[in-house]
Scaffold this motif. Structure first.
Motif, mmCIF file in Angstrom:
data_model
loop_
_atom_site.group_PDB
_atom_site.id
_atom_site.type_symbol
_atom_site.label_atom_id
_atom_site.label_comp_id
_atom_site.label_asym_id
_atom_site.label_seq_id
_atom_site.Cartn_x
_atom_site.Cartn_y
_atom_site.Cartn_z
ATOM 1 N N ASN A 151 36.680 42.488 45.059
ATOM 2 C CA ASN A 151 38.129 42.722 45.316
ATOM 3 C C ASN A 151 38.865 42.917 44.150
ATOM 4 N N THR A 154 46.456 41.982 42.251
ATOM 5 C CA THR A 154 47.243 41.794 41.022
ATOM 6 C C THR A 154 47.991 40.377 41.069
ATOM 7 N N TYR A 155 47.592 39.304 40.199
ATOM 8 C CA TYR A 155 48.231 38.135 40.246
ATOM 9 C C TYR A 155 48.740 37.863 38.781
ATOM 10 N N GLN A 168 47.853 32.336 39.471
ATOM 11 C CA GLN A 168 48.431 31.893 40.311
ATOM 12 C C GLN A 168 47.928 32.490 41.887
ATOM 13 N N LYS A 173 45.160 34.606 49.472
ATOM 14 C CA LYS A 173 44.709 35.795 48.641
ATOM 15 C C LYS A 173 43.365 35.825 48.537
ATOM 16 N N HIS A 174 43.080 36.921 48.271
ATOM 17 C CA HIS A 174 41.506 37.304 48.345
ATOM 18 C C HIS A 174 40.626 36.549 46.940
ATOM 19 N N ARG A 208 48.212 45.325 50.301
ATOM 20 C CA ARG A 208 47.787 44.414 51.016
ATOM 21 C C ARG A 208 46.622 44.952 51.762
#
Ligand code: FMN
Ligand code: MN
Length: 466
Positions: A151, A154-155, A168, A173-174, A208
């Motif tokens: 995967n 963008t975090y 975060q 989220k993946h 997404r």
């Protein structure tokens, strides 16, 4: 397009980039220049003289549809909806990456004690931010220990010290799903936080894409050739070969450090003060010579992040509706004013009773829609989804609130400022059917001027003095 440098060259050639040679402070000044420039619809900026640093910072890469088109390898005049249409077409067949032995991202390798994240000109964005965020365009590469699914997400990543990045990973989220798998195995999760490479990877990292599918395969599909990836130095993960900066490390699923706050793309802070969250213990950093640091601006819409998400959320919603074989979809638009994620407008050519309802319920069941999407508006095929005055027309003259569907409970984003700060996990949704129901035997009769008379009148225009 294979890397950020090619994108910069392409922008420069097309008059879409300015180099800033005057000295600019990484501490708030740089981000404020970028934001003001974006609010004026200005070019992408390459800050070449950042105070205390010898390497450049790129901002405002995605602020306009012109530059989003360039990232997609399309003519710069292409409209957002045409870019999305092309995305949907190209991503029907995925193209997995291929491993190479040599990669520019390995030109410099810092291991162990040599690692120092403060080596890079990481900007501080807003005064109330908890610190400097290394990750705004950085995407985290992780792998499921169960299935091997890779995967890219963008975090935000906060610099907590020389060798620690706060994360975060929002629930569901993946990266969060994968971290839970590592927790079950009582193992740390290997991760590579990557800046640069093909600029499409940032857009895809923020897109997404459904669970179990790899953003790398989408990048190959959009480009039409496999992406070059290389093994990490300390992590067994595929890393885009042309990346500017690669941070390799591990996330302990149990350990936490205070993280945040960060001014988000909603125009608000996501919470109050800091929150304990998992963090990346950095083991190794690799980077190209003269690495380009890349920032995307957040805060009040509409600027860089909002445009990125309007493209990626709109395109992935459209693509999933196609994958679900929902017929008759004419266009999809997720307005950048709603950061591309809170409102979706879908135009459909109705073919059976309940078709508009089919579209609305399908939309909120997609990966994109099942998350923070709150309002779906369905319009008839004579209205383009992006034509907001006509959408308001449909909401005025075709929409009957009794035909709206309310969904009381759905997955939400903790970033949504319309929900109380301590109750943001669940949201409601509304599907607004602004179409004329297909099954009506007696449909409203549209007014059409007499064609002959219109022509006649037009011929008299000059005579009428108009
Ligand atoms: C600038 C920026 C910052 C973001 N920060 C976060 C974040 O801190 N946490 C998060 O879960 N999602 C964040 N997102 C949204 C994710 O990128 C998006 O939900 C994406 O789908 C995540 O990838 P995944 O679907 O593979 O989990 C951010 C997006 C952008 C553009
Ligand atoms: Mn994903």
């Amino acid at each position: 397009m294979r890397d950020l440098r090619e994108f910069i060259a392409c922008c420069e050639q097309d008059g879409e980039l300015k180099r800033v040679t005057a000295q600019v402070d990484w501490d708030l000044e740089l981000s404020h220049i970028a934001k003001l420039n974006e609010e004026k619809g200005g070019p992408a900026l390459l800050f070449e003289n950042v105070k205390d640093y010898g390497s450049p910072v790129l901002t405002s890469a995605c602020t306009t549809t012109n530059r989003l088109a360039l990232i997609m390898g399309m003519p710069k005049e292409t409209s957002l909806v045409e870019i999305m249409r092309e995305w949907v077409k190209r991503t029907k067949t995925k193209v997995p990456p291929r491993f190479v032995d040599k990669a520019p991202c390995k030109e410099n390798i810092d291991m162990g004690d040599k690692v120092n994240l403060f080596k890079f000109p990481v900007p501080k964005v807003y005064p109330k931010d908890g610190g400097r965020f290394f990750g705004t365009t950085a995407y985290c590469v992780t792998k499921s220990p169960k299935t091997g699914w890779v995967n890219l997400g963008t975090y935000r990543l906060q610099m907590l010290d020389e060798r620690t990045l706060g994360t975060q990973f929002i629930k569901g989220k993946h990266a969060d799903m994968m971290l839970k798998e590592y927790a079950e195995l009582k193992k740390p999760m290997p991760v590579a936080a990557v800046i640069g490479g093909d600029p499409l990877l940032f857009v895809l990292g923020a897109a997404r894409i459904p669970a179990s599918e790899s953003e790398l395969d989408y990048a190959g599909a959009i480009r039409g050739f496999p992406l070059d990836v290389v093994k990490g130095e300390t992590v067994d993960l595929p890393i885009p070969a042309t990346a500017e900066i690669v941070v390799e490390g591990e996330v302990d699923p149990v350990a936490m450090l205070p993280e945040g706050p960060f001014g988000e793309y909603t125009g608000y802070y996501s919470g109050i003060g800091t929150t304990p969250r998992p963090f990346i213990k950095v083991k190794c950093v690799t980077y190209r010579n003269d690495p380009i640091f890349w920032l995307t601006t957040v805060g009040r819409a509409v600027t860089d992040t909002h445009m990125t998400m309007a493209l990626s959320y709109g395109a992935t919603l459209w693509q999933e509706l196609e994958q679900m074989h929902v017929p008759g979809i004419k266009s999809v638009y997720c307005p950048p004013e709603g950061a591309g994620r809170f409102i979706a407008i879908i135009s459909v050519k109705q073919m059976y009773p309940g078709h508009a309802a089919h579209v609305g319920t399908a939309a909120i069941s997609t990966e994109m829609g099942a998350y923070g999407l709150k309002t779906v508006i369905v319009v008839d095929e004579d209205i383009d989804a992006w034509d907001l005055p006509r959408v308001l027309y449909a909401l005025s003259f075709r929409f009957n609130p009794a035909r709206a569907e309310f969904i009381k409970r759905g997955r939400s984003t903790p970033l949504d400022p319309s929900l109380p700060i301590d109750a943001r996990e669940i949201t409601s949704r509304i599907i607004m059917d602004a179409t004329i129901p297909y099954e009506w035997k007696e449909k409203p009769i549209p007014i059409a001027p007499d064609a002959e008379l219109t022509k006649k009148v037009q011929a008299r225009w000059a005579e009428l003095g108009l």
